[in-house]
Design a protein around this motif. Structure first.
Motif, PDB file in Angstrom:
ATOM      1  N   VAL B   9       0.821  -1.211   0.000  1.00 32.73           N
ATOM      2  CA  VAL B   9       0.000   0.000   0.000  1.00 32.73           C
ATOM      3  C   VAL B   9       0.859   1.267   0.000  1.00 32.73           C
ATOM      4  N   THR B  10       0.580   2.130  -0.967  1.00 33.01           N
ATOM      5  CA  THR B  10       1.278   3.407  -1.095  1.00 33.01           C
ATOM      6  C   THR B  10       0.232   4.509  -1.168  1.00 33.01           C
ATOM      7  N   MET B  11       0.553   5.607  -0.490  1.00 34.40           N
ATOM      8  CA  MET B  11      -0.434   6.697  -0.447  1.00 34.40           C
ATOM      9  C   MET B  11       0.289   8.020  -0.226  1.00 34.40           C
ATOM     10  N   SER B  12      -0.072   9.044  -0.977  1.00 34.31           N
ATOM     11  CA  SER B  12       0.525  10.378  -0.791  1.00 34.31           C
ATOM     12  C   SER B  12      -0.578  11.416  -0.687  1.00 34.31           C
ATOM     13  N   TYR B  13      -0.262  12.489   0.000  1.00 33.20           N
ATOM     14  CA  TYR B  13      -1.176  13.631   0.051  1.00 33.20           C
ATOM     15  C   TYR B  13      -0.676  14.691  -0.909  1.00 33.20           C
ATOM     16  N   ALA B  18       3.955  19.731  -4.150  1.00 31.54           N
ATOM     17  CA  ALA B  18       3.573  19.618  -2.736  1.00 31.54           C
ATOM     18  C   ALA B  18       3.317  18.160  -2.345  1.00 31.54           C
ATOM     19  N   ARG B  19       3.463  17.273  -3.293  1.00 32.76           N
ATOM     20  CA  ARG B  19       3.146  15.877  -3.058  1.00 32.76           C
ATOM     21  C   ARG B  19       4.067  15.293  -1.987  1.00 32.76           C
ATOM     22  N   LYS B  20       3.428  14.551  -1.062  1.00 25.81           N
ATOM     23  CA  LYS B  20       4.207  14.037   0.054  1.00 25.81           C
ATOM     24  C   LYS B  20       3.737  12.612   0.349  1.00 25.81           C
ATOM     25  N   ALA B  21       4.675  11.689   0.336  1.00 25.21           N
ATOM     26  CA  ALA B  21       4.304  10.297   0.581  1.00 25.21           C
ATOM     27  C   ALA B  21       4.005  10.111   2.061  1.00 25.21           C
ATOM     28  N   ALA B  22       2.852   9.542   2.385  1.00 24.77           N
ATOM     29  CA  ALA B  22       2.490   9.288   3.778  1.00 24.77           C
ATOM     30  C   ALA B  22       2.687   7.808   4.113  1.00 24.77           C
ATOM     31  N   LEU B  23       2.505   6.943   3.122  1.00 23.86           N
ATOM     32  CA  LEU B  23       2.745   5.511   3.308  1.00 23.86           C
ATOM     33  C   LEU B  23       3.443   5.000   2.047  1.00 23.86           C
ATOM     34  N   ALA B  24       4.485   4.184   2.255  1.00 21.70           N
ATOM     35  CA  ALA B  24       5.212   3.665   1.096  1.00 21.70           C
ATOM     36  C   ALA B  24       5.309   2.160   1.197  1.00 21.70           C
ATOM     37  N   ASP B  25       4.667   1.486   0.285  1.00 23.07           N
ATOM     38  CA  ASP B  25       4.786   0.043   0.143  1.00 23.07           C
ATOM     39  C   ASP B  25       4.595  -0.703   1.464  1.00 23.07           C
ATOM     40  N   VAL B  26       3.485  -0.442   2.112  1.00 21.08           N
ATOM     41  CA  VAL B  26       3.236  -1.084   3.410  1.00 21.08           C
ATOM     42  C   VAL B  26       2.455  -2.382   3.204  1.00 21.08           C
ATOM     43  N   SER B  27       2.995  -3.450   3.758  1.00 24.47           N
ATOM     44  CA  SER B  27       2.289  -4.732   3.718  1.00 24.47           C
ATOM     45  C   SER B  27       2.200  -5.262   5.137  1.00 24.47           C
ATOM     46  N   LEU B  28       1.040  -5.681   5.539  1.00 30.29           N
ATOM     47  CA  LEU B  28       0.898  -6.263   6.868  1.00 30.29           C
ATOM     48  C   LEU B  28      -0.359  -7.104   6.906  1.00 30.29           C
ATOM     49  N   ARG B  29      -0.448  -7.854   7.990  1.00 31.17           N
ATOM     50  CA  ARG B  29      -1.548  -8.788   8.097  1.00 31.17           C
ATOM     51  C   ARG B  29      -1.901  -8.915   9.569  1.00 31.17           C
ATOM     52  N   ILE B  30      -3.155  -8.728   9.897  1.00 26.73           N
ATOM     53  CA  ILE B  30      -3.554  -8.822  11.303  1.00 26.73           C
ATOM     54  C   ILE B  30      -4.573  -9.940  11.437  1.00 26.73           C
ATOM     55  N   ALA B  31      -4.266 -10.884  12.352  1.00 20.68           N
ATOM     56  CA  ALA B  31      -5.111 -12.067  12.500  1.00 20.68           C
ATOM     57  C   ALA B  31      -6.387 -11.706  13.248  1.00 20.68           C
ATOM     58  N   GLU B  32      -7.433 -12.478  12.984  1.00 18.71           N
ATOM     59  CA  GLU B  32      -8.705 -12.282  13.665  1.00 18.71           C
ATOM     60  C   GLU B  32      -8.488 -12.484  15.164  1.00 18.71           C
ATOM     61  N   GLY B  33      -9.012 -11.580  15.969  1.00 19.12           N
ATOM     62  CA  GLY B  33      -8.903 -11.697  17.415  1.00 19.12           C
ATOM     63  C   GLY B  33      -7.636 -11.109  17.993  1.00 19.12           C
ATOM     64  N   ALA B  34      -6.746 -10.577  17.151  1.00 19.34           N
ATOM     65  CA  ALA B  34      -5.480 -10.024  17.636  1.00 19.34           C
ATOM     66  C   ALA B  34      -5.700  -8.676  18.326  1.00 19.34           C
ATOM     67  N   PHE B  35      -4.749  -8.317  19.190  1.00 18.81           N
ATOM     68  CA  PHE B  35      -4.665  -6.956  19.716  1.00 18.81           C
ATOM     69  C   PHE B  35      -3.394  -6.381  19.105  1.00 18.81           C
ATOM     70  N   SER B  42       5.078  10.797  15.634  1.00 20.30           N
ATOM     71  CA  SER B  42       4.112  11.680  14.966  1.00 20.30           C
ATOM     72  C   SER B  42       4.502  11.862  13.501  1.00 20.30           C
ATOM     73  N   GLY B  43       3.547  11.787  12.622  1.00 19.82           N
ATOM     74  CA  GLY B  43       3.821  11.985  11.195  1.00 19.82           C
ATOM     75  C   GLY B  43       4.315  10.738  10.498  1.00 19.82           C
ATOM     76  N   ALA B  44       4.321   9.600  11.201  1.00 18.35           N
ATOM     77  CA  ALA B  44       4.838   8.363  10.606  1.00 18.35           C
ATOM     78  C   ALA B  44       3.851   7.778   9.591  1.00 18.35           C
ATOM     79  N   GLY B  45       2.582   8.130   9.731  1.00 19.60           N
ATOM     80  CA  GLY B  45       1.582   7.611   8.788  1.00 19.60           C
ATOM     81  C   GLY B  45       0.564   6.697   9.437  1.00 19.60           C
ATOM     82  N   LYS B  46       0.521   6.672  10.784  1.00 18.44           N
ATOM     83  CA  LYS B  46      -0.404   5.773  11.484  1.00 18.44           C
ATOM     84  C   LYS B  46      -1.862   6.137  11.185  1.00 18.44           C
ATOM     85  N   SER B  47      -2.171   7.414  11.346  1.00 24.47           N
ATOM     86  CA  SER B  47      -3.563   7.836  11.097  1.00 24.47           C
ATOM     87  C   SER B  47      -3.946   7.593   9.645  1.00 24.47           C
ATOM     88  N   THR B  48      -3.015   7.838   8.744  1.00 24.00           N
ATOM     89  CA  THR B  48      -3.289   7.604   7.326  1.00 24.00           C
ATOM     90  C   THR B  48      -3.654   6.142   7.094  1.00 24.00           C
TER      91      THR B  48
END
Ligand SMILES: Nc1ncnc2c1ncn2[C@@H]1O[C@H](COP(=O)(O)OP(=O)(O)O)[C@@H](O)[C@H]1O
Ligand SMILES: [Mg+2]
Lengths: 300, 249
Positions: B9-13, B18-35, B42-48
């Motif tokens: 996943v890649t995403m820029s604002y 003025a283009r600014k990458a907020a997420l670059a090539d992020v791949s992850l997987r969260i199992a059902e029931g995980a915490f 700050s500014g790492a891209g978590k909210s994005t």
């Protein structure tokens, strides 16, 4: 109850709650819409009445040919059929004395007793000549001059200038009515749009939350559309009511002043279907205006 | 089974210069029931990242699967249905401050078109589940920050979503309330809802009972305790190498 219906109930409830929270805005919007619609209603009313008066006065009969008293019915219809073949004439119709009397009686409306004991024979036979729309305005005068030389013709009345002016007045009134509808439509849209914009601004947090928790566009938009619809429909209803009151007051004065013009019948108010169209017009403007105002805010 | 899966996943604002990458090539997987705990300054891209999962933003590249459905190119009209399956809470609570807790929770059930009696019963239960009085008539603005966040959590869970996203949920709370909210999120997870908690707060990192820890920096996933990102990316580029890290006790 199914979910769509339940949602509709929530939408209406939220719409009503929103309106109750800002009653002054609602009253102002409705009053302004009512004033606009009153203007439109007045123009339509004047136009409609002018139209019906013109119809009764036979504005659409540009030439009436009165025949001599002792004319034979056969001679009359011979002249009528000869007239029908003249270039520029669209139709010609013989009006026998009996028909003329019947029209007079009908024209008197409420007071037909005035003509009791009048014999149809006192009225002349006449021929009504209608001209094709394409005919020039002086065609009627030329034709009238020719007709006056016919032996069985007593008199020729050319509605000519008066009829033309009446037609022009009617056409102008119709254009004014259409123009008023467009202007009033635009004004009402603007009023609803700006009031709903204010409501959207006041409830922007709620809109954001509804979108966050999975409210569909219709669910988010709905209460504002309800508000716009109510403003438009109630504003127009108020206008119809005011128009009716005004009509009752002013109508009788006008009828007295122009008794002669209205001898053929009284002034009429808008018919129930016309009133419904006016209220529906207001409601539709309310829906359109509110949808436009909220459109940008319901999208994810 | 993975309840949430991001792949490349890649995403820029902004656009142009003025283009600014907020997420670059992020791949992850969260199992059902995980915490899952998503760390990063700050500014790492978590909210994005969370906004992408809620379809508040669209990725430029990559796929996002929520409960096995690709949402990256979801039709606009389908977004509300996604959000009913993804609860979310924020630092600023996003509550109707003049409404009571129950009215706030009811809103999330009304959008489902549930009948009034149902809405009421479920709103009460959701509030009781977060240990709030369902019958209080006080508007939300009179409640403490911790109570307000509980109302927000109750609202997010009322519709029984598959996953709960929490973006800096303790950002406005003092340490004691922070721990209370973390405990509550832990018990939410234990009751079966997958939780994805994003924060830069070290206190939260310390106290959250996370089963899965991820770290973002400058839009890149730099750590993943499950280490699944590496397996998902067919040919990882050297700079996107993800270090597996341990789960804090
Ligand atoms: N709406 C926005 N418009 C432009 N830039 C944004 C917007 N939201 C976030 N950003 C930028 O994207 C980057 C990631 O932001 P964000 O996801 O909010 O980070 P975090 O939540 O980890 O603090 C930051 O550099 C931020 O400035
Ligand atoms: Mg953030």
């Amino acid at each position: 109850m199914n979910r769509a219906l339940t949602s509709l109930v929530y939408i209406i409830a939220r719409g009503v709650r929103g309106m109750v929270q800002a009653p002054l805005v609602q009253v102002l919007a409705m009053a302004t819409i009512a004033v606009c619609m009153l203007l439109l209603g007045t123009v339509v009313l004047v136009w409609q009445n002018a139209q019906s008066i013109a119809d009764r006065w036979g504005v659409d009969v540009p030439i009436t040919v009165y025949l001599v008293d002792e004319v034979e019915p056969a001679a009359a219809s011979e002249l009528a059929s000869r007239l029908a073949t003249v270039a520029g004439v669209s139709s010609s119709e013989t009006i026998a004395p009996e028909l003329a009397l019947q029209r007079l009686v009908e024209g008197l409306g409420d007071d037909p007793g005035l003509l009791d004991g009048v014999d149809a024979d006192v009225l002349p036979t006449s021929i009504e000549v209608r001209l094709a729309d394409s005919s020039a305005s002086d065609d009627a005068a030329v034709l009238a001059a020719q007709l006056r030389s016919e032996p069985i013709v007593e008199e020729v009345v050319v509605a000519g200038a008066w009829a033309e002016r009446a037609e022009q007045l009617l056409a102008t009134l119709r254009q004014v009515a259409i123009g008023a509808a467009a202007l009033v439509g635009f004004a009402c849209l603007t009023i609803v749009w700006s009031t709903i914009r204010l409501a959207v601004y006041a409830r922007r947090a709620e809109i954001q939350i509804l979108r966050l928790v999975g409210g569909t566009a219709a669910f988010v938009r709905g209460p504002f559309v309800v508000e716009g619809l109510v403003q438009g429909a109630l504003g127009a209803t108020l206008a119809v009511a005011l128009l009716w009151l005004g009509f009752a007051e002013v109508g009788s004065l006008v009828a007295d002043a122009f008794a002669l013009a209205f001898a053929a019948g009284s002034l009429r108010f808008l018919s129930p279907p016309e009133c419904i169209v006016l209220v529906g017009f207001g409601a539709a403007l309310g829906v359109l205006g509110s949808r436009a105002a909220v459109a940008r805010y319901v999208e994810a | 089974m993975a309840i949430l899966e991001l792949c490349g996943v890649t995403m820029s604002y902004g656009s142009g210069r003025a283009r600014k990458a907020a997420l670059a090539d992020v791949s992850l997987r969260i199992a059902e029931g995980a915490f899952a705990l998503l760390q990063g300054p700050s500014g790492a891209g978590k909210s994005t990242l969370l906004k992408l999962i809620l379809a508040m933003e669209r990725p430029e590249h990559g796929t996002i699967r929520v409960a096995d459905r690709d949402i990256a190119r979801l039709r606009k009209s389908s977004i509300p249905y996604l959000r009913r399956n993804v609860g979310a809470v924020f630092q600023d609570f996003k509550l109707l401050s003049d409404a009571t807790p129950r009215e706030n929770v009811a809103l999330a059930l009304q959008v489902l078109g549930l009948p009034r009696a149902h809405v009421d019963a479920r709103a009460r239960k959701a509030l009781a589940d977060v240990e709030l009085d369902p019958d209080t008539r006080r508007p939300v603005r009179c409640l403490s920050g911790g109570e307000q966040q509980r109302v927000a959590i109750a609202r997010a869970l009322a519709g029984e979503p598959a996953i709960l996203l929490a973006d800096e949920p303790t950002g406005n709370l003092d340490p004691r309330l922070t721990r209370e909210i973390l405990e509550l999120l832990g018990s939410v997870c234990q009751r079966g809802t997958t939780v994805l908690l994003a924060t830069h707060d070290p206190l939260v990192h310390e106290h959250a009972a996370a089963s899965h820890v991820l770290a973002l920096t400058d839009g890149r996933l730099v750590a993943d305790s499950e280490g699944l990102a590496r397996a998902l990316v067919a040919a990882p580029t050297p700079e996107s190498t993800v270090e597996p890290i341990g789960v804090p006790a």
